[in-house]
Design an enzyme around this catalytic site. Sequence first.
Site, mmCIF file in Angstrom:
data_model
loop_
_atom_site.group_PDB
_atom_site.id
_atom_site.type_symbol
_atom_site.label_atom_id
_atom_site.label_comp_id
_atom_site.label_asym_id
_atom_site.label_seq_id
_atom_site.Cartn_x
_atom_site.Cartn_y
_atom_site.Cartn_z
ATOM 1 N N THR A 5 -5.437 5.941 6.860
ATOM 2 C CA THR A 5 -6.349 4.942 6.298
ATOM 3 C C THR A 5 -5.895 3.539 6.695
ATOM 4 O OG1 THR A 5 -5.078 4.926 4.231
ATOM 5 C CG2 THR A 5 -7.009 6.384 4.330
ATOM 6 N N HIS A 56 -14.450 3.944 7.871
ATOM 7 C CA HIS A 56 -13.671 2.752 7.506
ATOM 8 C C HIS A 56 -14.115 2.196 6.148
ATOM 9 C CE1 HIS A 56 -11.125 -0.672 9.404
ATOM 10 N NE2 HIS A 56 -10.990 -0.670 8.083
ATOM 11 N N ILE A 57 -14.045 3.053 5.142
ATOM 12 C CA ILE A 57 -14.510 2.671 3.803
ATOM 13 C C ILE A 57 -13.402 2.654 2.763
ATOM 14 C CG2 ILE A 57 -16.886 3.444 4.171
ATOM 15 C CD1 ILE A 57 -16.116 6.022 2.616
ATOM 16 N N ALA A 58 -12.168 2.956 3.167
ATOM 17 C CA ALA A 58 -11.090 3.040 2.171
ATOM 18 C C ALA A 58 -10.939 1.746 1.380
ATOM 19 C CB ALA A 58 -9.770 3.397 2.854
ATOM 20 N N TRP A 59 -11.178 0.619 2.015
ATOM 21 C CA TRP A 59 -10.967 -0.693 1.399
ATOM 22 C C TRP A 59 -12.138 -1.136 0.508
ATOM 23 C CZ3 TRP A 59 -14.235 -4.936 2.365
ATOM 24 C CH2 TRP A 59 -15.262 -4.669 3.282
ATOM 25 N N GLU A 71 -14.231 0.324 16.760
ATOM 26 C CA GLU A 71 -15.237 0.389 15.693
ATOM 27 C C GLU A 71 -16.307 -0.673 15.894
ATOM 28 O OE1 GLU A 71 -12.079 1.977 12.266
ATOM 29 O OE2 GLU A 71 -12.665 -0.132 12.345
ATOM 30 N N ASP A 115 -9.904 7.593 8.438
ATOM 31 C CA ASP A 115 -10.895 6.603 7.994
ATOM 32 C C ASP A 115 -11.103 5.495 9.018
ATOM 33 O OD1 ASP A 115 -12.620 5.435 5.865
ATOM 34 O OD2 ASP A 115 -11.094 3.856 5.820
ATOM 35 N N ARG A 155 -4.983 1.840 10.546
ATOM 36 C CA ARG A 155 -5.716 1.355 11.713
ATOM 37 C C ARG A 155 -5.798 2.470 12.744
ATOM 38 N NH1 ARG A 155 -7.262 -1.868 8.785
ATOM 39 N NH2 ARG A 155 -7.303 -4.155 8.921
ATOM 40 N N LEU A 170 0.819 -1.211 0.000
ATOM 41 C CA LEU A 170 0.000 0.000 0.000
ATOM 42 C C LEU A 170 0.851 1.258 0.000
ATOM 43 C CD1 LEU A 170 -3.048 -0.681 2.339
ATOM 44 C CD2 LEU A 170 -3.108 0.309 0.053
#
Length: 315
Positions: free
Chosen positions: A230, A282-285, A261, A256, A232, A156
């Site tokens: 983005t 938490h939508i980056a993935w 969570e 993010d 943890r 990444l």
Amino acid sequence: MNIVLLDANTLANTSLSALHNLGQLTEYGNTLPSQIVERCQHADVVITNKVVLDANVLGQLPNLKLICVAATGTNNIDLNEAKKQGITVTNVAGYSTPSVVQHTFTLLGNLLGNVHHYVNDCAQGMWQQSDMFCRLDHSITEIAGKQFVIVGYGTLGQAVANVARAFGANVIIAEHRHSKTIRQGRTPFEDALKQADIVSIHCPLNEKTTDLFEKSALSLLKPSAVLINTARGGIVNEHALVNALENAHIAGAAVDVLSFEPAQNDNPLLTYKGDNLLLTPHIAWASKESITRLVENIAQNIESFYKGRTSNIVV
């Protein structure tokens, strides 16, 4: 083959035909801790994204042969107990790289360009009130020419670096904090932060990276610097980040992920009222293409396991 999927809702209604083709698939949208053993009692394979399978649970599942984590991180599985019981654990790596890279720069572009403020201004009718063809109420800053620090230089981090260079940024790769040796092409952690205009976090959460960005690390950043996370939530101390934002020790942040969570109402990042913080859930993935790749890779892991081949085995 009995396959149990414990948190299908995390797959956003993506087709599971690749899994259905492998055996009898039983899907549950979400699974509470008290429901795990009953639902998995006769499972040969369990698929979980975030449902925790600890030693107590694993000890009650004598038929279980394979755990497929529908993610890269496996911190929700007791790997030592799985190994002890002869249960194979697999994960999926690399499936979300394009999605995370895209979201990283979406957040960064919004933060540097104040796009969210301009969108709101248009919605409030302020453009119509302008005495010229545009509005210039909020600053707009370019990525080009900036010192772009990457913390975590795996797949990444490398992909983000490529895009940052394409924007014209100068990429700086931070060495592990407290590392006694500096690898070629890396910059000592503290030195990298002191130079940074932009910091983008892409390292895993572990004992060494928990609270990696606490008060002392954030204090090294310039007042004009921005932070993007983005990776943890636990990597950034949320109280320290709010303090840095409130006191203008840094210019802004885009996050993010949170330390707990789903988000809790008392999380300091949610109670913060400043306009220099962007939060996404938490939508980056989670692009549709990313989730499709995830499901396909899980199916490949299961097929490989039953054919005696190695595929993404963690233990």
